[in-house]
Every structure is written in C-alpha cells, then in structure tokens.
Design a protein around this motif. Structure first.
Motif, PDB file in Angstrom:
ATOM      1  N   GLU A 166      18.737  13.014  42.024  1.00 11.93           N
ATOM      2  CA  GLU A 166      19.879  12.673  42.856  1.00 11.93           C
ATOM      3  C   GLU A 166      20.913  13.800  42.810  1.00 11.93           C
ATOM      4  N   VAL A 167      21.033  14.448  41.643  1.00 15.99           N
ATOM      5  CA  VAL A 167      21.940  15.586  41.505  1.00 15.99           C
ATOM      6  C   VAL A 167      21.316  16.836  42.118  1.00 15.99           C
ATOM      7  N   GLU A 168      20.013  17.071  41.865  1.00 16.53           N
ATOM      8  CA  GLU A 168      19.315  18.243  42.397  1.00 16.53           C
ATOM      9  C   GLU A 168      17.951  17.841  42.938  1.00 16.53           C
ATOM     10  N   PRO A 169      17.868  17.564  44.245  1.00 16.03           N
ATOM     11  CA  PRO A 169      16.610  17.090  44.834  1.00 16.03           C
ATOM     12  C   PRO A 169      15.447  18.068  44.722  1.00 16.03           C
ATOM     13  N   LEU A 170      15.700  19.366  44.600  1.00 19.61           N
ATOM     14  CA  LEU A 170      14.616  20.342  44.583  1.00 19.61           C
ATOM     15  C   LEU A 170      13.922  20.460  43.232  1.00 19.61           C
ATOM     16  N   LEU A 171      14.418  19.753  42.230  1.00 19.92           N
ATOM     17  CA  LEU A 171      13.754  19.796  40.924  1.00 19.92           C
ATOM     18  C   LEU A 171      12.362  19.183  40.996  1.00 19.92           C
TER      19      LEU A 171
ATOM     20  N   ILE B  57      15.690  27.466  50.672  1.00 21.59           N
ATOM     21  CA  ILE B  57      15.699  26.803  49.352  1.00 21.59           C
ATOM     22  C   ILE B  57      17.147  26.396  49.053  1.00 21.59           C
ATOM     23  N   PRO B  58      17.593  25.265  49.603  1.00 22.47           N
ATOM     24  CA  PRO B  58      19.004  24.858  49.482  1.00 22.47           C
ATOM     25  C   PRO B  58      19.326  24.241  48.113  1.00 22.47           C
ATOM     26  N   LEU B  59      19.203  25.043  47.099  1.00 21.25           N
ATOM     27  CA  LEU B  59      19.463  24.578  45.734  1.00 21.25           C
ATOM     28  C   LEU B  59      20.955  24.302  45.566  1.00 21.25           C
ATOM     29  N   ARG B  60      21.285  23.166  44.974  1.00 26.91           N
ATOM     30  CA  ARG B  60      22.692  22.774  44.828  1.00 26.91           C
ATOM     31  C   ARG B  60      23.302  23.200  43.492  1.00 26.91           C
ATOM     32  N   THR B  61      22.477  23.146  42.437  1.00 25.31           N
ATOM     33  CA  THR B  61      23.024  23.122  41.078  1.00 25.31           C
ATOM     34  C   THR B  61      22.357  24.153  40.182  1.00 25.31           C
ATOM     35  N   VAL B  62      23.126  24.704  39.258  1.00 26.18           N
ATOM     36  CA  VAL B  62      22.554  25.543  38.212  1.00 26.18           C
ATOM     37  C   VAL B  62      21.634  24.689  37.343  1.00 26.18           C
ATOM     38  N   ILE B  63      20.450  25.235  37.037  1.00 24.62           N
ATOM     39  CA  ILE B  63      19.465  24.505  36.228  1.00 24.62           C
ATOM     40  C   ILE B  63      19.112  25.333  34.996  1.00 24.62           C
ATOM     41  N   PHE B  64      19.238  24.700  33.841  1.00 27.53           N
ATOM     42  CA  PHE B  64      18.791  25.310  32.590  1.00 27.53           C
ATOM     43  C   PHE B  64      17.582  24.538  32.078  1.00 27.53           C
ATOM     44  N   GLY B  65      16.521  25.277  31.733  1.00 28.42           N
ATOM     45  CA  GLY B  65      15.380  24.683  31.058  1.00 28.42           C
ATOM     46  C   GLY B  65      15.134  25.417  29.756  1.00 28.42           C
ATOM     47  N   THR B  66      14.133  25.000  29.034  1.00 28.48           N
ATOM     48  CA  THR B  66      13.843  25.653  27.753  1.00 28.48           C
ATOM     49  C   THR B  66      13.273  27.053  27.942  1.00 28.48           C
ATOM     50  N   THR B  67      12.754  27.360  29.136  1.00 23.93           N
ATOM     51  CA  THR B  67      12.123  28.660  29.352  1.00 23.93           C
ATOM     52  C   THR B  67      12.830  29.533  30.390  1.00 23.93           C
TER      53      THR B  67
ATOM     54  N   TYR C 238      16.607  29.942  33.319  1.00 24.54           N
ATOM     55  CA  TYR C 238      17.667  29.306  34.109  1.00 24.54           C
ATOM     56  C   TYR C 238      17.566  29.752  35.555  1.00 24.54           C
ATOM     57  N   ILE C 239      18.117  28.925  36.446  1.00 20.37           N
ATOM     58  CA  ILE C 239      18.059  29.145  37.883  1.00 20.37           C
ATOM     59  C   ILE C 239      19.466  28.922  38.417  1.00 20.37           C
ATOM     60  N   THR C 240      20.036  29.962  39.046  1.00 21.67           N
ATOM     61  CA  THR C 240      21.444  29.911  39.450  1.00 21.67           C
ATOM     62  C   THR C 240      21.595  30.231  40.930  1.00 21.67           C
ATOM     63  N   PRO C 241      21.913  29.243  41.759  1.00 18.58           N
ATOM     64  CA  PRO C 241      22.155  29.519  43.179  1.00 18.58           C
ATOM     65  C   PRO C 241      23.529  30.153  43.370  1.00 18.58           C
ATOM     66  N   LYS C 242      23.574  31.316  44.002  1.00 21.95           N
ATOM     67  CA  LYS C 242      24.825  32.024  44.235  1.00 21.95           C
ATOM     68  C   LYS C 242      25.293  31.830  45.679  1.00 21.95           C
ATOM     69  N   LYS C 243      26.569  32.098  45.910  1.00 20.17           N
ATOM     70  CA  LYS C 243      27.142  31.927  47.243  1.00 20.17           C
ATOM     71  C   LYS C 243      26.817  33.083  48.179  1.00 20.17           C
ATOM     72  N   ASP C 244      26.181  34.126  47.633  1.00 16.15           N
ATOM     73  CA  ASP C 244      25.884  35.302  48.461  1.00 16.15           C
ATOM     74  C   ASP C 244      24.448  35.309  48.987  1.00 16.15           C
ATOM     75  N   GLY C 245      23.775  34.143  48.924  1.00 15.54           N
ATOM     76  CA  GLY C 245      22.424  34.050  49.476  1.00 15.54           C
ATOM     77  C   GLY C 245      21.316  34.360  48.493  1.00 15.54           C
ATOM     78  N   LYS C 246      21.668  34.527  47.214  1.00 16.37           N
ATOM     79  CA  LYS C 246      20.670  34.801  46.187  1.00 16.37           C
ATOM     80  C   LYS C 246      20.519  33.613  45.241  1.00 16.37           C
ATOM     81  N   ILE C 247      19.352  33.536  44.629  1.00 19.65           N
ATOM     82  CA  ILE C 247      19.141  32.652  43.485  1.00 19.65           C
ATOM     83  C   ILE C 247      18.775  33.562  42.324  1.00 19.65           C
ATOM     84  N   VAL C 248      19.570  33.544  41.281  1.00 22.54           N
ATOM     85  CA  VAL C 248      19.358  34.418  40.127  1.00 22.54           C
ATOM     86  C   VAL C 248      18.524  33.680  39.087  1.00 22.54           C
ATOM     87  N   LEU C 249      17.489  34.363  38.595  1.00 23.16           N
ATOM     88  CA  LEU C 249      16.540  33.782  37.642  1.00 23.16           C
ATOM     89  C   LEU C 249      16.567  34.584  36.351  1.00 23.16           C
TER      90      LEU C 249
END
Length: 367
Positions: free
Chosen positions: A130-135, A238-248, A250-261
C-alpha cells in the motif's frame, strides 16, 4: 591571513566554511581537486539515521539532530543561492523478504519505538505494498519511517559552493597541500602548491585523505578509504514512490528522473573505479525487491571513497598536542546526513572553543 583555514572541499568542508562565514568568521577553503569531487558527489544522498545506525547511542543522536536541522538549513541555502537541492523527507521503507529478516526487523522496530522514534510496523504484504506498490510480492513486513528521506547531494554541493562564494569565503580549488606550518608548537597554517596560507585555526576535513594530512606532522589517525560503488537507472515507466532499504541494497527514486541503486563496501585503497563484480553485486542486491527494475534503462555507475574510522564514529575536534589544529572527518557513509550538525558543532568549537557536543567524537580517543 584568515581566521580559519578549512582543508578539504567536500560536503563537510563546504558546510563548515558556509557556517563559519555566516557567523562573520573569515575562511579560506582549500581543495586539491574539484568542489565535492570525491565521496560527497558519489553518495546517494540518504537522510536515514534510523536505518544507518543499528542501536541507540551518540551516532543515532547525532544523526537525528542533523536530520531535524535539514529543512531550515536547506531553506536558508535556497534563499541565498536561488537553487533547489531536491530535499525529500517523505519517508522510507526497510523491508524483509523472509522469516529471519522479519525477526531482525521486528527487534529493530521494538527498540526504535521504545526510544520514542516515529516508526510504523507493517506486518504483511498488503500493508507494505500500500505504501510502495512496485515492491515484490515476496515482501513480508517492513518498518515505515515517515520523516526520513534523501536529497540530491550533487545539487546540495553546488548550492554550498555558491553560498560560500556569495559570503566571501576564499576558495582555492586545484590547490595541493604540501605541508602543515608550525611555529612554537602551534599550527599556523599550511604550505600549498599556490603558496603559504596562514590562519589562527586550521581544520582538516579532507575525507579519506585526513590521515595523509595528519601524517605530515607524524600524527597517525585511523581513517581509511572504503570504496562504495553505486549505479543509476532511468525511472521512465517505473513510478517508484518510496526509498527502499533491504538487507542487500537500497533503491532511491530521485526527482531528476533517476533511480539510484547501491551500494558496495570494499577495501580497495584509493581506487575509485567501478568493477564488474561491484556492478553485479549492486544489481543482484536490488532487483529482487522491485521486479520492474529488470526492464530499467541503465544510465551510469560510479565509485567513491568513504572515510571509515576504527570505531564507526567521526573525528571531530582538536588534535591533542597541536594548538590551532582540528579534524572534521571520518563520517563514512553519513557525510551528507551529518553535514549540518557537523558544521554547527565544529563552528562552535572554532568560534568559541566549545567541545561539549563533540565529546563522543574527539580525536583524543585515538591519540
């Protein structure tokens, strides 16, 4: 002659020079390369103390204090420079994909909640998605931290450099330090490729190179470089809403059109190059969390050298036995997060000699 010499023009040096100049202190800022050209520009810009620090203590306290400073700090920078640094404090998820990870996460949630932090436990797949549908559908639980987030660190560095210029900081890039000047047991400045520079206070904030600087005086401090490799993909489709941290990873959607991994941690001396093994580790560590990443367009990858210390805490404050010399370094993965609080605390020391806030971080613990 300046009131203060700051050696190292990364996020910490720029932030300190900015803070001191706001207080009317005359500052000369020296950088051997480009402003923010090392670890500061290579970071992902995470502002996530509750994720970064695994237990209560001085590091978490410092991180939370710095996070609280960010909105006003950024607003003042924007007013001065007219630049946007894309601050986003819209929350982040720390997720678990199996029972073992759920248990570890639940333990972390308990102490964070007991300590009074604003965190929420999402106990099933539906709540998390519900917070991040793309998970992935494999996600079992998560901690949602609604007030943490990230910033565009490269834009922040540009804004700080501009602010320093506007406030009269003498800025010398491409200036290599060849020696530290001492007179009567007191540090009085530095020798550089562009000449002698003098000041009543000298602060070494050169990141992974702090140890090299101090070795000029025969002083040994336990700061070493740890390479971090990071990648970026396009967020198109890939309309990612939220920063995601996992054990292996992180995935960070930026406002400049990038997703930083990110990110790797490897001992490579002063080598910043991206390796195939490092890139593979990043991709394998992040794609399981967001299946849509499999079709993402790859944009770039880069590396930076994080300044790591023996005990995981930065070195902030005076160097024992060397009047006029202090350190602001060793922030490891958290230079961006800790820059506002480091600048204010170190400025209090430079300006007034105050060390109370620095007590857990004083270089004296190693010297």
């Amino acid at each position: 002659m300046s009131d203060c010499l700051v050696v190292g023009g990364g996020i910490i040096g720029l932030s300190l020079a900015y803070e001191l100049s706001r207080r009317g202190v005359s500052v000369t800022l020296v950088e051997q390369g480009e402003w923010g050209g090392q670890a500061s520009s290579a970071a992902a810009g995470m502002l996530a103390p509750l994720k970064e620090f695994t237990a209560p203590g001085p590091m978490l306290d410092l991180g939370m204090e710095s996070l609280a400073l960010y909105p006003e700090w950024v607003a003042e920078l924007a007013e001065l420079t007219g630049g946007d640094v894309q601050l986003s404090l819209d929350g982040l998820l720390t997720v678990a994909l199996n029972e073992e990870e759920v248990q570890q996460l639940a333990d972390k949630y308990r102490w964070q909640k007991e300590a009074g932090h604003a965190v929420h436990w999402l106990s099933n797949t539906a709540q998390v998605k519900e917070v991040e549908p793309l998970l992935t559908d494999q996600v079992q639980a998560a901690i949602y931290s609604p007030y943490e987030g990230h910033i565009n660190n490269r834009m922040l560095l540009r804004a700080l450099a501009t602010a320093c210029q506007l406030q009269g900081v003498k800025m010398l890039s491409g200036c290599v330090v060849s020696g530290i000047a001492v007179k009567g047991g007191k540090v009085i400045g530095i020798e550089t490729s562009t000449g002698s520079l003098r000041a009543s206070q000298t602060v070494i904030s050169s990141g992974a190179w702090v140890g090299m600087m101090l070795s000029m005086l025969g002083v040994s401090v336990p700061i070493r470089p740890v390479r971090g490799q990071i990648a970026a993909v396009s967020s198109v489709g890939i309309p990612l809403r939220t920063v995601i941290f996992g054990t292996t990873g992180y995935i960070t959607p930026k406002k400049d059109g990038k997703i930083v991994l990110g990110a790797t941690e490897d001992e490579s001396g002063f080598q910043r190059d991206v390796t195939m093994a490092g890139l593979a580790s990043i991709l394998q560590g992040t794609m399981p969390y967001v299946p849509a990443l499999h079709s993402a367009t790859f944009l770039e990858a880069w590396g930076g050298l994080r300044p790591a210390t023996q005990d995981g805490k930065p070195l902030l404050g005076p160097v024992p036995g060397w009047e006029g010399l202090s350190i602001a370094g060793g922030h490891f993965r958290n230079g961006i997060l800790l820059s506002p609080v480091t600048a204010k605390s170190m400025a209090d020391f430079v300006e007034k000699g105050e060390t109370e806030r620095l007590l857990p971080f004083l270089p004296a613990r190693f010297l």
